[in-house]
Structures are given as structure tokens and as C-alpha cells.
Design a protein around this motif. Structure first.
Motif, PDB file in Angstrom:
ATOM      1  N   LEU A   8       0.861  -1.182   0.000  1.00 56.01           N
ATOM      2  CA  LEU A   8       0.000   0.000   0.000  1.00 56.01           C
ATOM      3  C   LEU A   8       0.897   1.231   0.000  1.00 56.01           C
ATOM      4  O   LEU A   8       1.612   1.498   0.959  1.00 56.01           O
ATOM      5  CB  LEU A   8      -0.911  -0.001   1.232  1.00 56.01           C
ATOM      6  N   ARG A  30      -2.795   6.578   0.660  1.00 58.39           N
ATOM      7  CA  ARG A  30      -4.245   6.660   0.843  1.00 58.39           C
ATOM      8  C   ARG A  30      -4.627   8.118   0.666  1.00 58.39           C
ATOM      9  O   ARG A  30      -3.959   9.009   1.207  1.00 58.39           O
ATOM     10  CB  ARG A  30      -4.674   6.180   2.231  1.00 58.39           C
ATOM     11  N   LYS A  59      -7.284   3.852  -2.040  1.00 58.55           N
ATOM     12  CA  LYS A  59      -6.026   3.257  -1.627  1.00 58.55           C
ATOM     13  C   LYS A  59      -5.192   2.968  -2.867  1.00 58.55           C
ATOM     14  O   LYS A  59      -5.663   2.344  -3.808  1.00 58.55           O
ATOM     15  CB  LYS A  59      -6.269   1.969  -0.834  1.00 58.55           C
TER      16      LYS A  59
END
Length: 471
Positions: free
Chosen positions: A182, A185, A294
Motif C-alpha cells: 500500500l 491513501r 487506496k
């Protein structure tokens, strides 16, 4: 068929237009249209340019060309960080290193079967990743991009007006890509998807931005709460509403928690209401209405490797989505099977198509997030109306197909009435709701090809005069 030659793109080309590079013939072009007209299918491209903007133009032209989008493209010269993400790096220092890169890509390209069948951006992305073992699709931050974080390669591959994020999510749902780390965000506008937002406090009463912090007083006699300067009269304090003299705190007045005052309507409050304002589409919304996006890095999955080589995506075990709508492949397989039964046993069959007629108006009025939720909710309620033997398929976000074995005219009329009721219940407080066009077909013995039958139904849905609005 791809040759072993190399194409060199440069503002100026040498006399003769050909060079010998790494034991291969290198054809030189100063215009991409000229390259296309040559019919050459090189094993790799080399861009030689000292102007970063021109280099970026060359790169995007290659990546938007469906015949060459997945080819190796090396840069010898200047290139911006964003444009470098859609190339294959600088030209290798040695002839041996260049040859190894080209040979490795050519060897993997030989494993691709039927690759000319699908040249969509999604298919080209899979091919691009397959030809580069270990390649990772990474998001990048660019303040000039409406979304701030984006995938430069997806933008370069997209040749139309579609949102690359849509087909990236579809590849994820189909299991063709694997999530990595990830990376970021961010909150995005619910109407246009932009991440260029500003947050500002407004008056909760009149929504004016003319608000400021003030010391406030609360008159015990009449209950007025207002900025302290409104109570100042001469050398003392007097309530501007009831005229009471305020001498003793705790007896005549106190200082309330409300310390913010509106300069437009004089309303006094504790905290202003936070509003998010989009700098791209000029819409305003509550922070809770913003989309959470995301940003992941992506790799080719095991199934994606098979699909990139030209094998059927039907090998995927997923036949239905979470709302129990069939995949397109499974829907066509079931339709073909029922057509065969109908020819041998004479059973009745109905094919119904639904297409949203006011998608743009819905998105403009409700925002992309609410619009998608509304359509998902409609599809879920519609699925509840179908019999156990019926089959539904969402061809895209705005198109549904229903396969109704044994359905007669009475059943179709009942379905049309139920659709009208669903539309009425889906009406939003803004006074707008989904409007679905409906088309129906009853296959006969002459209909033997499920794909052609579905294509005919989609053509009927495409013409507004041929698909009536369910009412």
C-alpha cells in the motif's frame, strides 16, 4: 510478425535512415507517423532526444499504439520522472546488455498465443507486465494530475475516454493482478474523483464563510448568545435584545462555549461545519462523502500470466460476482446451452436487456460514489425478483441482461411493472433516480449463436428509439 530490427526515434536522423546497432539493423525516424507507414515491427525502440517534453511525446505515442504498446522503449537523453515511468529506463551501457534485454523480451513474446485478438488497454497491460519479469505497476504523485496519485502507464495505455482506474479494478476483481504494498491513501471528490481539495469552515446556519472567533456572552434574562462587543454599551454591559444590565458573571450572564460568530447571519456556535471543495469540478461536499482511494503497487498474478499468454480467462473459477450475477462467459455458455435445448425440445426462452439512460445526470447530481451504490442496490433488488432458474449478468456498470427460461408474455409484463416500481423506490431526495431502458427478445429455432444473439440485444439497447423506458 516482430522483426529483430530496432526503431530509433529522434528529431534528426542520419543520412540513409539506417544504422547497425548490436548486430541489428536500426531504422531511424523523425516522425511517428512515418514509422507507422513503414510497416516495421521492431523488437525495441530507442528514443534519442535532449528535449524532455519531446521524449515524453514519443513515449506516449508508442504506448498508445496498440501494435507496439508493450515493446521495449529505451531512452537516450532527457526525460521527466513521470514519463520515465512508462519507458524501460536508459539505453544500456553495453551492446551485450542491450542484446540480453531484447532477447529476453523476444523469448517471452514467443509464448504469447493469439495476442492480436485483444488489443484493449487492459490486455496490453497484462502483456506489458508479462514481457518484463518481476515488473511492478507503481503509483506516482504528480500535482499536475487531477487525481494527484496516478499510474502513468495506465494513462499512457488508455486510448479513449475511459477511466483507467475502472479497468484496473476489473483486473483486480478477475484475479489477474496481485496487490503488492500500500503506497498511499487519499480522499477524492465524489463527483469527479479529483484529489485537489480544500477544506474550509462555514456557518452551520447559513453556510457563509464569513466566520471568526469572538468572545461571547450569554444573557440569563432572555437567553441571547452573541459576541461580547454587541453587549458593550458605554462603560458597561447591556443586553442588546432585552436591555438588561449585565453586572455580575454567574448571576446576570456567563461566557458560553460558543465562541465562533458568523458575520453574515450573526449566528454564534462552537465549531463551524467543515466542507470539502473540489478545485477541479467546483462541487462542495461533506468530508464524510469523499471517496477513500487506496493506492497499491501491482504485479501480474499466476492467472494473469496465463491470460497474458493468450489462454482463455474462462479458466478462472469465479462464475458469479458477490450479487450472484454471472460473468459474461458463463452467461453466454448458459444461453448457448438453453438455445440447444430449445431447438430439440421446443422450450420457451426470453432474453431481457436493461440499460441506464441517465447515467451522466445521476453522476452529476449524486456524485460517483452514491451513483455506484445506487446502481448496485438496484441490481441487488432486481436479482431478488428473479426466479431460481433465471440468470442475470452485468455486462458493465450500466447494462444488465436477464436470461428467463420458460418466460411468457405475462411474465415479461409482470417484470416490466416490477422494474417500474423499483425505479420509483430508487428516487433520491434530489428528485432524480435511475431510468432504465428495456429491450427483450424471444429466440427462435434460427438463433444458434449465443454471442450474436447477445450482440443483437445490445444493439437494441443502444438505440433510444428501440428500447423503451421501463415505467
Amino acid at each position: 510478425m516482430t522483426s529483430n530490427d530496432i526503431a530509433i526515434l529522434a528529431p534528426r536522423r542520419p543520412d540513409g535512415g539506417r544504422l547497425l546497432l548490436a548486430g541489428r539493423v536500426a531504422h531511424c525516424f523523425d516522425d511517428y507517423r512515418e514509422f507507422r507507414e513503414s510497416g516495421l515491427k521492431p523488437a525495441a525502440f530507442i528514443i534519442r532526444c535532449t528535449d524532455a517534453a519531446a521524449t515524453g511525446d514519443w513515449l506516449r505515442q508508442v504506448r498508445r499504439d496498440p501494435d507496439h504498446a508493450a515493446r521495449l522503449v529505451f531512452v537516450e537523453g532527457a526525460v521527466s520522472d513521470t514519463d520515465a515511468a512508462i519507458g524501460d529506463g536508459p539505453l544500456p551501457d553495453s551492446v551485450t546488455a542491450l542484446t540480453e534485454r531484447i532477447d529476453a523480451s523476444a523469448a517471452r513474446a514467443q509464448a504469447i498465443r493469439g495476442k492480436d485478438d485483444d488489443r484493449s488497454p487492459a490486455a496490453l497491460l497484462l502483456e506489458y507486465l508479462w514481457l518484463r519479469p518481476g515488473a511492478v505497476l507503481e503509483p506516482r504523485a504528480d500535482w499536475r494530475h487531477p487525481r494527484l496519485y496516478h499510474y502513468p502507464l495506465l494513462d499512457a495505455l488508455e486510448r479513449g475516454d475511459a477511466d483507467p482506474q475502472d479497468w484496473l479494478q476489473q483486473l483486480d476483481r478477475d484475479g489477474l493482478l496481485t496487490r503488492g504494498e500500500l503506497r498511499a491513501r487519499q480522499r477524492e471528490c465524489d463527483f469527479c474523483g479529483s484529489a485537489h481539495l480544500r477544506f474550509i469552515d462555514v456557518c452551520p446556519s447559513c453556510r457563509s464563510i464569513d466566520i471568526d472567533q469572538h468572545a461571547a456572552l450569554h444573557c440569563f434574562t432572555c437567553g441571547l448568545v452573541a459576541p461580547e462587543d454587541r453587549f458593550t454599551h458605554g462603560g458597561g454591559r447591556c443586553c442588546p435584545k432585552c436591555g438588561s444590565h449585565l453586572r455580575h458573571i454567574g448571576t446576570d450572564y456567563d461566557r458560553p462555549l460558543e465562541t465562533t460568530a458568523c458575520g453574515s447571519c450573526q449566528h454564534v456556535f462552537v465549531e463551524g461545519e467543515v466542507v470539502a471543495h473540489c478545485a477541479i469540478c467546483d462541487h462542495s461536499m461533506a468530508p464524510t462523502a469523499l471517496r477513500l482511494h487506496k493506492l497499491w503497487s501491482w504485479r501480474l498474478s499466476s492467472l494473469g500470466c496465463l491470460v497474458a499468454q493468450g489462454r482463455s480467462q474462462a479458466q478462472s473459477p469465479a462464475l458469479f460476482d458477490t450479487q450472484h450475477y454471472a460473468t459474461r462467459g458463463h452467461f453466454l455458455h448458459s444461453l448457448d446451452w438453453l438455445l440447444k435445448i430449445g431447438r430439440s425440445q421446443g422450450t420457451r426462452l426470453a432474453l431481457v436487456g436493461l440499460r441506464l439512460r441517465n447515467g451522466r445526470e445521476l453522476a452529476a447530481a449524486l456524485g460517483g460514489g452514491r451513483c455506484a451504490q445506487l446502481l448496485d442496490s438496484f441490481a441487488e433488488r432486481l436479482r431478488e425478483l428473479l426466479a431460481e432458474a433465471d440468470l442475470g449478468c452485468r455486462l458493465d456498470q450500466e447494462t444488465l441482461c436477464l436470461l428467463l427460461p420458460g418466460a411468457d408474455r405475462k411474465r415479461l409484463k409482470q417484470l416490466e411493472r416490477q422494474l417500474g416500481e423499483l425505479q420509483q423506490r430508487a428516487l433520491q431526495p434530489e428528485g432524480i433516480g435511475p431510468q432504465w431502458g428495456m429491450a427483450e427478445m424471444s429466440p427462435d429455432s434460427a438463433d444458434t449463436d449465443a454471442g450474436r444473439l447477445l450482440a443483437r440485444l445490445e444493439q437494441r439497447l443502444g438505440g433510444p428509439a428501440e428500447a423503451r423506458v421501463a415505467a
